[in-house]
Design an enzyme around this catalytic site. Sequence first.
Site, PDB file in Angstrom:
ATOM      1  N   HIS A 188       0.818  -1.210   0.000  1.00  0.00           N
ATOM      2  CA  HIS A 188       0.000   0.000   0.000  1.00  0.00           C
ATOM      3  C   HIS A 188       0.847   1.252   0.000  1.00  0.00           C
ATOM      4  O   HIS A 188       0.433   2.286  -0.494  1.00  0.00           O
ATOM      5  CB  HIS A 188      -0.966  -0.019   1.182  1.00  0.00           C
ATOM      6  CG  HIS A 188      -2.158  -0.844   0.891  1.00  0.00           C
ATOM      7  ND1 HIS A 188      -2.387  -2.065   1.452  1.00  0.00           N
ATOM      8  CD2 HIS A 188      -3.156  -0.650   0.002  1.00  0.00           C
ATOM      9  CE1 HIS A 188      -3.489  -2.579   0.953  1.00  0.00           C
ATOM     10  NE2 HIS A 188      -3.971  -1.747   0.075  1.00  0.00           N
ATOM     11  N   ARG A 296      -3.234  -5.507 -20.373  1.00  0.00           N
ATOM     12  CA  ARG A 296      -2.440  -6.644 -20.864  1.00  0.00           C
ATOM     13  C   ARG A 296      -2.370  -7.694 -19.758  1.00  0.00           C
ATOM     14  O   ARG A 296      -1.474  -7.666 -18.923  1.00  0.00           O
ATOM     15  CB  ARG A 296      -1.030  -6.161 -21.237  1.00  0.00           C
ATOM     16  CG  ARG A 296      -0.970  -5.314 -22.502  1.00  0.00           C
ATOM     17  CD  ARG A 296       0.470  -4.926 -22.804  1.00  0.00           C
ATOM     18  NE  ARG A 296       0.661  -4.502 -24.167  1.00  0.00           N
ATOM     19  CZ  ARG A 296       0.725  -3.220 -24.573  1.00  0.00           C
ATOM     20  NH1 ARG A 296       0.554  -2.249 -23.694  1.00  0.00           N
ATOM     21  NH2 ARG A 296       0.943  -2.933 -25.840  1.00  0.00           N
ATOM     22  N   ARG A 332      -7.576  -7.827 -22.193  1.00  0.00           N
ATOM     23  CA  ARG A 332      -7.156  -8.719 -23.272  1.00  0.00           C
ATOM     24  C   ARG A 332      -6.767 -10.058 -22.659  1.00  0.00           C
ATOM     25  O   ARG A 332      -6.038 -10.098 -21.663  1.00  0.00           O
ATOM     26  CB  ARG A 332      -5.956  -8.115 -24.004  1.00  0.00           C
ATOM     27  CG  ARG A 332      -5.361  -9.118 -24.972  1.00  0.00           C
ATOM     28  CD  ARG A 332      -4.268  -8.536 -25.786  1.00  0.00           C
ATOM     29  NE  ARG A 332      -3.037  -8.402 -25.034  1.00  0.00           N
ATOM     30  CZ  ARG A 332      -1.963  -7.792 -25.536  1.00  0.00           C
ATOM     31  NH1 ARG A 332      -2.019  -7.234 -26.723  1.00  0.00           N
ATOM     32  NH2 ARG A 332      -0.857  -7.724 -24.836  1.00  0.00           N
ATOM     33  N   GLU A 431      -4.523  -7.575 -35.466  1.00  0.00           N
ATOM     34  CA  GLU A 431      -3.060  -7.504 -35.363  1.00  0.00           C
ATOM     35  C   GLU A 431      -2.378  -8.198 -36.528  1.00  0.00           C
ATOM     36  O   GLU A 431      -1.155  -8.203 -36.616  1.00  0.00           O
ATOM     37  CB  GLU A 431      -2.586  -8.201 -34.085  1.00  0.00           C
ATOM     38  CG  GLU A 431      -3.074  -7.570 -32.822  1.00  0.00           C
ATOM     39  CD  GLU A 431      -2.461  -8.212 -31.598  1.00  0.00           C
ATOM     40  OE1 GLU A 431      -1.610  -7.571 -30.973  1.00  0.00           O
ATOM     41  OE2 GLU A 431      -2.829  -9.351 -31.277  1.00  0.00           O
ATOM     42  N   ASN A 454       1.220  -2.477 -33.176  1.00  0.00           N
ATOM     43  CA  ASN A 454       2.601  -2.951 -32.983  1.00  0.00           C
ATOM     44  C   ASN A 454       2.806  -4.251 -33.752  1.00  0.00           C
ATOM     45  O   ASN A 454       3.767  -4.417 -34.496  1.00  0.00           O
ATOM     46  CB  ASN A 454       2.892  -3.195 -31.499  1.00  0.00           C
ATOM     47  CG  ASN A 454       2.512  -2.012 -30.640  1.00  0.00           C
ATOM     48  OD1 ASN A 454       2.445  -0.892 -31.126  1.00  0.00           O
ATOM     49  ND2 ASN A 454       2.257  -2.235 -29.365  1.00  0.00           N
ATOM     50  N   ASP A 455       1.851  -5.169 -33.581  1.00  0.00           N
ATOM     51  CA  ASP A 455       1.959  -6.428 -34.307  1.00  0.00           C
ATOM     52  C   ASP A 455       1.501  -6.301 -35.752  1.00  0.00           C
ATOM     53  O   ASP A 455       2.070  -6.925 -36.641  1.00  0.00           O
ATOM     54  CB  ASP A 455       1.153  -7.525 -33.583  1.00  0.00           C
ATOM     55  CG  ASP A 455       1.962  -8.120 -32.448  1.00  0.00           C
ATOM     56  OD1 ASP A 455       3.167  -8.373 -32.657  1.00  0.00           O
ATOM     57  OD2 ASP A 455       1.416  -8.299 -31.348  1.00  0.00           O
ATOM     58  N   ARG A 465       9.555  -6.970 -34.655  1.00  0.00           N
ATOM     59  CA  ARG A 465       9.508  -5.783 -33.778  1.00  0.00           C
ATOM     60  C   ARG A 465      10.611  -5.791 -32.729  1.00  0.00           C
ATOM     61  O   ARG A 465      10.867  -4.781 -32.068  1.00  0.00           O
ATOM     62  CB  ARG A 465       8.122  -5.609 -33.143  1.00  0.00           C
ATOM     63  CG  ARG A 465       7.708  -6.698 -32.189  1.00  0.00           C
ATOM     64  CD  ARG A 465       6.224  -6.610 -31.844  1.00  0.00           C
ATOM     65  NE  ARG A 465       5.967  -5.877 -30.604  1.00  0.00           N
ATOM     66  CZ  ARG A 465       4.787  -5.848 -29.996  1.00  0.00           C
ATOM     67  NH1 ARG A 465       3.738  -6.463 -30.516  1.00  0.00           N
ATOM     68  NH2 ARG A 465       4.623  -5.194 -28.873  1.00  0.00           N
ATOM     69  N   CYS A 502      -5.206   0.294 -30.191  1.00  0.00           N
ATOM     70  CA  CYS A 502      -4.524   0.268 -28.894  1.00  0.00           C
ATOM     71  C   CYS A 502      -3.015   0.072 -29.031  1.00  0.00           C
ATOM     72  O   CYS A 502      -2.313   0.021 -28.024  1.00  0.00           O
ATOM     73  CB  CYS A 502      -5.130  -0.789 -27.989  1.00  0.00           C
ATOM     74  SG  CYS A 502      -4.881  -2.453 -28.612  1.00  0.00           S
TER      75      CYS A 502
HETATM   76  C1  PEP Z   1      -0.114  -4.463 -30.461  1.00  0.00           C
HETATM   77  O1  PEP Z   1       0.360  -5.464 -30.984  1.00  0.00           O
HETATM   78  O2  PEP Z   1      -0.229  -3.354 -31.018  1.00  0.00           O
HETATM   79  C2  PEP Z   1      -0.603  -4.537 -29.068  1.00  0.00           C
HETATM   80  C3  PEP Z   1      -1.271  -3.546 -28.511  1.00  0.00           C
HETATM   81  O3  PEP Z   1      -0.282  -5.653 -28.369  1.00  0.00           O
HETATM   82  P1  PEP Z   1       1.180  -5.922 -27.729  1.00  0.00           P
HETATM   83  O4  PEP Z   1       2.017  -4.700 -27.940  1.00  0.00           O
HETATM   84  O5  PEP Z   1       0.955  -6.245 -26.299  1.00  0.00           O
HETATM   85  O6  PEP Z   1       1.623  -7.089 -28.539  1.00  0.00           O
HETATM   86 MG    MG Z   2       0.128  -7.380 -30.043  1.00  0.00          MG
END
Ligand code: PEP
Ligand code: MG
Length: 544
Positions: A188, A296, A332, A431, A454-455, A465, A502
């Site tokens: 805490h 996440r 997720r 993705e 991102n993916d 990546r 996202c």
């Molecule tokens: C993504 O792939 O854009 C995503 C939000 O998931 P992570 O970055 O956790 O793979």
């Molecule tokens: Mg991802």
Amino acid sequence: MIKFQGKGVYGAVAVGKISVFKRQDVQVKRLKIEDTEAELARLESAKEKAIVQLGEIYEKALKEVGEANAQIFEIHMMMVEDDDYNEAITEMIQSQSVNAEYAVAVTADNFAEMFSSMEDSYMQARAADVKDISNRILACMLDSENKQSVSDEKVIICADDLAPSETVSLDKEKVLAFVTAHGSSNSHTAILARNMNIPAIIGVGEQFLTQIKDGDMAIADGFTGELIISPDEETMAAAKQKLEAEAEKKALLQKLKGKENVTLDGTRINIYANIGSVDNIGAVLLNDAGGIGLFRSEFLYLENNDYPTEEEQFKVYKRVLESMATKKVIIRTLDIGADKQADYFNLDKEENPALGLRAIRLCLTRPEIFKVQLRALYRASVYGKLGIMFPMITSVSELEEILALCEQVKSELDADNIEYSDSIELGIMIETPAAAIISDKLAQMVDFFSVGTNDLTQYTLACDRQNPHIERFCDTHHEAILRLIEMSAENAHKHGAWIGICGELAADTALTEAFLRMGIDELSVSPSFVLKVRDAVRKTDLSK
Ligand code: PEP
Ligand code: MG
């Protein structure tokens, strides 16, 4: 210059002098007493005093850190009255004819040890709470007050550890940062520091206290978890730059807090936040995000040495939902594999892990693990506004399998008479190029899409990546990616689904206008980017 590495639990930087926290150690001796009744009466009156003090601390915390965080002191009040705790103390006084101080101190040690040995990290962190209340009762009996006097100037408080009540009792106006040798990010104290918006670093290691003294100049970097004593000129200049950048962000925050995410011509969008742990909720609220667009959940698995149980997961999801009250929370499901590995999954080594058994593929291969998470999510759904989304989708048949598992979980909960919400939104992450290309079909099966750029970038541009050497080939603004997002948005809307983004690209304000023109309904970004994106939205004019 000396550097210590700990764990930053609140991202901000502080530059100033060190003040080493001096605790008045309560010395307890074992004394033989004659009149056990009188001893019990002394204990009772000390407990009453402790409860009054805790009430005052609760009121202070309520003002400074809000109700949810002040609750710990209500819990402390309850702990003072706890039957098991009190029976243990009373029994020791009566059966051994010992003084109340000794009985309290021994009981505190026993209970703290019991909590520390528990598997659940939340329960482990309660050891500090039982010590905290016991020290308060002892101080009340010995009539000494555990107050730290902080000097007139603002200082970086360094301690072995800080009890929650010690943290709140400090004059916030005089504290630049907290740095502790021990402590867990679940404690805490860490949560309170975060909610008091004070940079905090924990777990710096015992030795640091022997190498610092009052008045030493220091930098406490809550972003990196670094504590630097007697910084050289260059390091100091860099820290000052960080401070200036933060001050700019804060000014923006003041200006935009409470304002709508609306363009000059009246188009509205939701701006949510991405988090990986309940610890980030303070930042979500501080930055005025409209909800959580990506929790996440795999971090729950990565932090553990074994599969988190349904109960452990349920508690975490419930806490996130309750903390966000009526705001939406999209969790997720497990996205493990590739760059996120936990040994206990015993996954085979793969030639191309990013193309391997990861995320939903793993969950569908091991439905027994997936169903534990789904049950925990459905059970938690009654505590707020839940959305569940599934990562790494490439086909309709995967989604059919997932939806069938959700139905199975619901039937099992029905059979057990366990409640769940009937308004959970189900969505998928876009993705993979495959998901974007067949988004017309997928949109008919879900409530929403969330684009994981991102993916999506990695798979569309064939750019690992994780590989720093190919960054120049990894153009996140590549037309192919933008077209896939646009295609997904059109298909989502055609079939009555909404669409968010996202991935990191959601925070790229060079694209905010493009996303708005595509009709993106929600952008979910790191908490510290929420207001930057709000600013960009409010400066956009789609009528031109
Ligand atoms: C993504 O792939 O854009 C995503 C939000 O998931 P992570 O970055 O956790 O793979
Ligand atoms: Mg991802």
